[in-house]
Each structure stands twice: as structure tokens, then as C-alpha cells.
Motif scaffolding. Sequence first.
Motif, mmCIF file in Angstrom:
data_model
loop_
_atom_site.group_PDB
_atom_site.id
_atom_site.type_symbol
_atom_site.label_atom_id
_atom_site.label_comp_id
_atom_site.label_asym_id
_atom_site.label_seq_id
_atom_site.Cartn_x
_atom_site.Cartn_y
_atom_site.Cartn_z
ATOM 1 N N TYR A 201 38.713 -21.248 3.537
ATOM 2 C CA TYR A 201 39.572 -21.358 2.340
ATOM 3 C C TYR A 201 39.112 -21.026 0.790
ATOM 4 N N LYS A 202 38.029 -21.319 0.541
ATOM 5 C CA LYS A 202 37.594 -20.826 -0.711
ATOM 6 C C LYS A 202 37.610 -19.059 -0.732
ATOM 7 N N HIS A 203 37.166 -18.540 0.259
ATOM 8 C CA HIS A 203 36.938 -17.256 0.307
ATOM 9 C C HIS A 203 38.360 -16.668 0.368
ATOM 10 N N ALA A 204 39.318 -17.190 1.043
ATOM 11 C CA ALA A 204 40.664 -16.720 1.049
ATOM 12 C C ALA A 204 41.270 -16.683 -0.411
ATOM 13 N N PHE A 205 41.172 -17.989 -0.925
ATOM 14 C CA PHE A 205 42.129 -18.054 -2.103
ATOM 15 C C PHE A 205 41.391 -17.253 -3.453
ATOM 16 N N ARG A 206 39.759 -17.080 -3.047
ATOM 17 C CA ARG A 206 39.353 -16.196 -4.222
ATOM 18 C C ARG A 206 39.645 -14.604 -4.102
ATOM 19 N N LEU A 207 39.997 -14.289 -2.899
ATOM 20 C CA LEU A 207 40.444 -12.924 -2.738
ATOM 21 C C LEU A 207 42.000 -12.733 -2.864
ATOM 22 N N SER A 208 42.681 -13.814 -3.253
ATOM 23 C CA SER A 208 44.189 -13.971 -3.918
ATOM 24 C C SER A 208 44.150 -12.878 -5.153
ATOM 25 N N PRO A 209 45.419 -12.104 -5.458
ATOM 26 C CA PRO A 209 46.477 -11.824 -4.480
ATOM 27 C C PRO A 209 46.214 -10.513 -3.795
#
Length: 303
Positions: A201-209
Motif C-alpha cells: 500500500y505504501k509503495h502504491a500511494f507513493r507512486l501516485s499519481p
Amino acid sequence: MEVLEREEWQARAASHAARVDAYVTPHLERREARVKHPVHDFLFTYYSQRPAQLRRWHPGVGTALADAPEYAGLKGYASTDGAVAVSAEHVERQRPLLEATRRLLRATAGRPAQLGCFGLHEWAMVYRLADDETRHADWPLRLGNEGTDAVVESHRISCSHFDAFRFFTEPARPLNTLSPAVDDRADFEQPGCLHAGMDLYKHAFRLSPMVPSDLVADCFELAREIRVLDMRAAPYDLSGLEVDGRPFTPVRIETAEGKREYAAAQAGFAERAAPLRARLLTHCDHLVQDRDLRGTNARRLDA
């Protein structure tokens, strides 16, 4: 570049917000009432992603939004040909993050899942602490202080995750068979670790947008379930707590039966995390390789 008209992207954004509001709204209500939930508040308090950021939908690189002034001023976006999309300049600026994340995800995916930790990281975090010194001081220890310390001392502790290990008490740190550090996560991370699964989850939101929000939401929901197991196996007595309307029951990892239950659930989460890790890795690969391809083409044109 796919272009979504306003009606279509608004519908997708509303669907995403409704999906995560099932988790965001109760958290905000608890926060307003100053009621703490040691299980369900974790993803909002431990990680830096704010509820409003989780609610905001992003289509990811490769999709532009027509008639979207709401996005024009957001970090990472730029306007082009009457639409708004994640800019190539933003992707370039995120190159170090993309490469570091790709390296960590690839290393983790390349190792077999280790299922013998039995969640003892939470026990090591309270080892030899007084009741009012624990991270969740509102909740007593299920076995008491002496019983909790005895469990730590009678087990082999092999925590591979730095962000769990760094919260070990000073007396517990030498008991760990591994010594993960902030700069060598890729050398230790393995897919059986509950925190490695939650950190997707952390990796995913850090790669947003740059990555689509459906992937962020998928990782959030998995992390939320993992957190339940994490705290069911923790030393705290949470018997008075409800989780999703159900009584909270412990996984008694100090027993043989509890160890089997924990390892089976751990294996299940490792299996479920694998495709999410693969999706994140694919996005990282594409974003880095697309940048490399643009640079190669530019050099050829210059030549």
C-alpha cells in the motif's frame, strides 16, 4: 494517450471514493470522537497517506482527463491539448523513487516466503516494558508482562523487516537473528512478511499519481486484512474490541495450534500479495523503461 471525457472520469472517481469511504468514514468518525482503534486506524496513522489523498482518484500514466480543472493544479499533472495528464517531467523527477521501489519489489518477489516468524515482532516491541510504556497502552497484555517476556525469551526471533525491527525495545534487539537496516531493505525483505505485504500500500500511494488508484485501493484493502492478523497475533488483550462488527479473537502464537494458524494465514496473504507486487513492479518497469526509451530516441535524433 487515452482521453476520458468528464462524465466518464467523474464516474470512475466517484466509484473509487465510494469504495474507500467504507474505511475512511469510520476512521474520521473515530477521530472526531477521539476514539482509537488499534487495528483499523493503523493504515491512516502509521502511513503518511491522508484520508483525502486516498479518496482522490488518479487514472495513472497514459490516461488524460478532458475538462478537468480540478486536476490541473495537482502535483504531477500538466495540461496538454485541452486535457490533463501526469506529465513526463513528473515521471522523470520520480526516477530515483521508481528505481528504488523496483529494486525492492524485484528482490522481495525473488525470494521464497519465510513463514516461521509467528508475528513475534509485536511481542519484541513490548519486551520488558511497563504497561504504560507500550504502543497501545489502553490495552493490557494478554499474558501479562512476565508471560509476554517469557514468550520472547523462549522463541527464535527472525524479523526481516526494518520498519518492524526498529521498534523493538533495546533489550529485544540483540535477540533478533537478523539485523535489517534502513539502507539494506532489498537484502532482507521477503514475501512472507506481513509488513512487506502491508507496505505494498505504501509503495502504491507513493507512486501516485503515476499508477492508477484501483491498484492503490487493492493494496489498501489487502493491508487492512493483514493488519487484522498482525494484531490478532500480537500480545495485547483486544477481546473487548470489534473488528468489522465481529468479536476480536487472538491467534495464540505461543501455542503449537496458534503457530499453525498464523503460518497458514501468513502463507495465504503472501499468495494474495504476489499479484499486487507484480502489478506494481510492472508499472515501475514501464515507467523507467519508457523514460529510457525516450532518452535513447532523443540521443539518436541529436546524432
